[in-house]
Design a protein around this motif. Structure first.
Motif, PDB file in Angstrom:
ATOM      1  N   ASP A   9       0.615  -1.381   0.169  1.00 52.77           N
ATOM      2  CA  ASP A   9       0.074   0.170   0.055  1.00 52.77           C
ATOM      3  C   ASP A   9       1.052   1.155  -0.148  1.00 52.77           C
ATOM      4  O   ASP A   9       0.253   2.320   0.111  1.00 52.77           O
ATOM      5  CB  ASP A   9      -1.043   0.030   1.231  1.00 52.77           C
ATOM      6  CG  ASP A   9      -0.141  -0.025   2.575  1.00 52.77           C
ATOM      7  OD1 ASP A   9       0.891  -0.259   2.398  1.00 52.77           O
ATOM      8  OD2 ASP A   9      -0.845   0.249   3.578  1.00 52.77           O
ATOM      9  N   ASP A  33      -4.109  -3.294  -1.869  1.00 55.79           N
ATOM     10  CA  ASP A  33      -4.622  -4.278  -1.110  1.00 55.79           C
ATOM     11  C   ASP A  33      -5.175  -5.803  -1.796  1.00 55.79           C
ATOM     12  O   ASP A  33      -4.985  -5.831  -2.986  1.00 55.79           O
ATOM     13  CB  ASP A  33      -5.807  -3.482  -0.400  1.00 55.79           C
ATOM     14  CG  ASP A  33      -6.700  -3.022  -1.330  1.00 55.79           C
ATOM     15  OD1 ASP A  33      -7.010  -3.679  -2.377  1.00 55.79           O
ATOM     16  OD2 ASP A  33      -7.101  -1.713  -1.178  1.00 55.79           O
ATOM     17  N   SER A  34      -6.146  -6.308  -1.047  1.00 57.56           N
ATOM     18  CA  SER A  34      -6.382  -7.903  -1.621  1.00 57.56           C
ATOM     19  C   SER A  34      -7.750  -7.763  -2.278  1.00 57.56           C
ATOM     20  O   SER A  34      -8.057  -8.696  -2.745  1.00 57.56           O
ATOM     21  CB  SER A  34      -6.486  -8.721  -0.434  1.00 57.56           C
ATOM     22  OG  SER A  34      -7.489  -8.339   0.458  1.00 57.56           O
ATOM     23  N   ARG A  35      -8.190  -6.489  -2.453  1.00 54.80           N
ATOM     24  CA  ARG A  35      -9.509  -6.636  -3.167  1.00 54.80           C
ATOM     25  C   ARG A  35      -9.654  -6.938  -4.534  1.00 54.80           C
ATOM     26  O   ARG A  35     -10.754  -7.663  -4.657  1.00 54.80           O
ATOM     27  CB  ARG A  35     -10.136  -4.861  -3.112  1.00 54.80           C
ATOM     28  CG  ARG A  35     -10.427  -4.582  -1.789  1.00 54.80           C
ATOM     29  CD  ARG A  35     -11.095  -3.164  -1.754  1.00 54.80           C
ATOM     30  NE  ARG A  35      -9.831  -2.205  -2.150  1.00 54.80           N
ATOM     31  CZ  ARG A  35     -10.249  -0.851  -2.268  1.00 54.80           C
ATOM     32  NH1 ARG A  35     -11.356  -0.482  -1.886  1.00 54.80           N
ATOM     33  NH2 ARG A  35      -8.915  -0.124  -2.480  1.00 54.80           N
ATOM     34  N   ASN A  54       2.096  -5.143   6.176  1.00 52.33           N
ATOM     35  CA  ASN A  54       1.409  -3.859   6.699  1.00 52.33           C
ATOM     36  C   ASN A  54       0.655  -3.168   5.494  1.00 52.33           C
ATOM     37  O   ASN A  54       1.238  -2.446   4.947  1.00 52.33           O
ATOM     38  CB  ASN A  54       2.263  -2.992   7.374  1.00 52.33           C
ATOM     39  CG  ASN A  54       3.268  -3.671   8.651  1.00 52.33           C
ATOM     40  OD1 ASN A  54       2.507  -3.929   9.707  1.00 52.33           O
ATOM     41  ND2 ASN A  54       4.472  -3.907   8.176  1.00 52.33           N
ATOM     42  N   LEU A  55      -0.723  -3.426   5.550  1.00 51.80           N
ATOM     43  CA  LEU A  55      -1.433  -3.028   4.260  1.00 51.80           C
ATOM     44  C   LEU A  55      -2.675  -2.360   4.999  1.00 51.80           C
ATOM     45  O   LEU A  55      -3.979  -2.616   4.842  1.00 51.80           O
ATOM     46  CB  LEU A  55      -2.000  -4.351   3.726  1.00 51.80           C
ATOM     47  CG  LEU A  55      -0.936  -5.005   2.812  1.00 51.80           C
ATOM     48  CD1 LEU A  55      -1.500  -6.196   2.169  1.00 51.80           C
ATOM     49  CD2 LEU A  55      -0.231  -4.317   1.708  1.00 51.80           C
ATOM     50  N   HIS A  57      -5.639  -1.482   6.851  1.00 52.06           N
ATOM     51  CA  HIS A  57      -6.423  -2.490   7.635  1.00 52.06           C
ATOM     52  C   HIS A  57      -6.257  -3.748   7.516  1.00 52.06           C
ATOM     53  O   HIS A  57      -7.026  -4.714   7.904  1.00 52.06           O
ATOM     54  CB  HIS A  57      -8.123  -2.002   7.423  1.00 52.06           C
ATOM     55  CG  HIS A  57      -8.352  -0.537   7.635  1.00 52.06           C
ATOM     56  ND1 HIS A  57      -8.170  -0.142   8.935  1.00 52.06           N
ATOM     57  CD2 HIS A  57      -8.449   0.554   6.926  1.00 52.06           C
ATOM     58  CE1 HIS A  57      -8.285   1.367   8.899  1.00 52.06           C
ATOM     59  NE2 HIS A  57      -8.328   1.652   7.612  1.00 52.06           N
ATOM     60  N   GLU A  58      -5.489  -4.261   6.722  1.00 58.10           N
ATOM     61  CA  GLU A  58      -5.305  -5.715   6.453  1.00 58.10           C
ATOM     62  C   GLU A  58      -4.120  -6.251   6.792  1.00 58.10           C
ATOM     63  O   GLU A  58      -2.982  -5.544   7.058  1.00 58.10           O
ATOM     64  CB  GLU A  58      -5.320  -6.074   4.794  1.00 58.10           C
ATOM     65  CG  GLU A  58      -6.641  -5.635   4.291  1.00 58.10           C
ATOM     66  CD  GLU A  58      -6.526  -6.232   2.754  1.00 58.10           C
ATOM     67  OE1 GLU A  58      -6.917  -7.529   2.230  1.00 58.10           O
ATOM     68  OE2 GLU A  58      -6.029  -5.361   1.779  1.00 58.10           O
ATOM     69  N   ASP A  59      -4.029  -7.612   7.139  1.00 62.81           N
ATOM     70  CA  ASP A  59      -2.844  -8.312   7.619  1.00 62.81           C
ATOM     71  C   ASP A  59      -2.298  -9.062   6.620  1.00 62.81           C
ATOM     72  O   ASP A  59      -2.970 -10.084   6.074  1.00 62.81           O
ATOM     73  CB  ASP A  59      -3.301  -9.241   8.822  1.00 62.81           C
ATOM     74  CG  ASP A  59      -2.056  -9.776   9.769  1.00 62.81           C
ATOM     75  OD1 ASP A  59      -1.124  -9.447   9.043  1.00 62.81           O
ATOM     76  OD2 ASP A  59      -2.324 -10.377  10.740  1.00 62.81           O
ATOM     77  N   GLU A  62      -2.183 -12.597   6.826  1.00 68.16           N
ATOM     78  CA  GLU A  62      -3.789 -13.558   6.103  1.00 68.16           C
ATOM     79  C   GLU A  62      -3.678 -13.578   4.907  1.00 68.16           C
ATOM     80  O   GLU A  62      -4.253 -14.865   4.172  1.00 68.16           O
ATOM     81  CB  GLU A  62      -4.829 -12.807   6.732  1.00 68.16           C
ATOM     82  CG  GLU A  62      -6.055 -13.147   6.161  1.00 68.16           C
ATOM     83  CD  GLU A  62      -6.493 -14.748   6.657  1.00 68.16           C
ATOM     84  OE1 GLU A  62      -7.388 -15.311   6.010  1.00 68.16           O
ATOM     85  OE2 GLU A  62      -6.028 -14.879   7.716  1.00 68.16           O
ATOM     86  N   ILE A  63      -3.048 -12.779   4.170  1.00 67.86           N
ATOM     87  CA  ILE A  63      -3.147 -13.040   2.653  1.00 67.86           C
ATOM     88  C   ILE A  63      -2.118 -13.996   2.092  1.00 67.86           C
ATOM     89  O   ILE A  63      -2.306 -14.747   1.526  1.00 67.86           O
ATOM     90  CB  ILE A  63      -2.741 -11.621   1.905  1.00 67.86           C
ATOM     91  CG1 ILE A  63      -3.658 -10.614   2.230  1.00 67.86           C
ATOM     92  CG2 ILE A  63      -2.243 -11.860   0.351  1.00 67.86           C
ATOM     93  CD1 ILE A  63      -3.344  -8.952   1.553  1.00 67.86           C
ATOM     94  N   ARG A  66      -3.782 -17.389   2.638  1.00 64.55           N
ATOM     95  CA  ARG A  66      -4.746 -17.524   1.592  1.00 64.55           C
ATOM     96  C   ARG A  66      -4.118 -18.039   0.373  1.00 64.55           C
ATOM     97  O   ARG A  66      -4.433 -19.099  -0.296  1.00 64.55           O
ATOM     98  CB  ARG A  66      -5.908 -16.373   1.414  1.00 64.55           C
ATOM     99  CG  ARG A  66      -6.566 -15.900   2.565  1.00 64.55           C
ATOM    100  CD  ARG A  66      -7.276 -14.633   2.224  1.00 64.55           C
ATOM    101  NE  ARG A  66      -7.905 -14.484   0.898  1.00 64.55           N
ATOM    102  CZ  ARG A  66      -8.195 -13.339   0.581  1.00 64.55           C
ATOM    103  NH1 ARG A  66      -7.920 -12.105   1.257  1.00 64.55           N
ATOM    104  NH2 ARG A  66      -8.719 -13.206  -0.648  1.00 64.55           N
TER     105      ARG A  66
END
Length: 241
Positions: A9, A33-35, A54-55, A57-59, A62-63, A66
């Motif tokens: 980001d 981000d991962s959207r 560090n993204l 609001h995302e961790d 977790e990406i 996945r």
């Protein structure tokens, strides 16, 4: 041409890595981000993923989790704030190939990218079992068979197949002659700059409705060539996120 997915980001880091990797014959898709992650991985072959932990609001972990559970692509984690050894251990245990902390030397990062791409040779063949569809044509990578909408096979030489594959992996991107030469040259080939023009002429004769006025493989004067068609990739071996 290897396709790298970069998730960061920070626009400065994103632009720096994208430009540098592109200069070294990589195709880069950069997102913040991962959207759009599922759409990209589901429609395009990704050879390596670079994820910042560090993204906003995302961790990033977790990406990584996945991706590692649904894709064979190696993953490099980059981090500047989270330097805790536990994060590094967790990231590697989740399936990341490498972990790089900021600030890092750009040449070292390139070396890590190349090393990660070499790490899974046994899975390379499985990842290449895919079919590319563009316009009214379909190319099966495993059998090297090009067919039209009527199912008629169009014979390709080894050089034509290599060149078409390079274009299909980077649709709607301008590719220079140097990039095309690098991607199509075999170790024992004596390939020169003008041979790319000859191969493109042959492909146009086989793919274009009017080779004299090409629309599929367009010349960008002073820059190279661009494959203008949308490309759909099918790969039963690659799961979706």
């Amino acid at each position: 041409m290897k396709h790298i997915l970069l998730i960061d980001d920070d626009p400065t880091i994103r632009d720096l890595l994208s430009d540098y990797l592109s200069q070294h014959a990589f195709r880069v898709t950069a997102i913040s981000d991962s959207r759009s992650l599922a759409r990209i991985v589901g429609t395009d072959a990704v050879d390596l993923v670079v994820v910042d932990l560090n993204l906003g609001h995302e961790d990033g972990l977790e990406i990584v989790r996945r991706l590692s559970s649904t894709s064979d692509a190696p993953i490099i984690i980059i981090s500047g704030d989270r330097l805790d050894e536990a994060d590094k251990v967790v990231g590697l245990e989740l399936g990341a190939t490498d972990y790089v902390t900021k600030p890092f030397a750009i040449r070292e990062f390139l070396a890590r990218v190349r090393a990660s791409l070499r790490e899974r040779p046994a899975q390379k063949k499985r990842k290449e079992r895919k079919t590319y569809r563009f316009g009214r044509f379909e190319l099966d990578i495993d059998t090297r068979k090009l067919s039209d909408a009527d199912g008629a096979e169009i014979k390709l030489t080894a050089g034509e197949f290599k060149l078409l594959t390079v274009f299909l992996k980077a649709p709607q991107h301008v590719l220079s002659r140097e990039q095309l030469l690098t991607e199509t040259r075999s170790h024992n080939d004596d390939v020169f700059d003008r041979s790319i023009d000859v191969l493109i002429l042959r492909l146009r004769r086989k793919l274009e409705a009017d080779p004299a006025r090409p629309k599929l493989i367009r010349t960008e004067r002073g820059a190279g060539y661009v494959f203008t068609s949308d490309v759909t990739v099918s790969d039963a071996a690659r799961a979706r996120i």
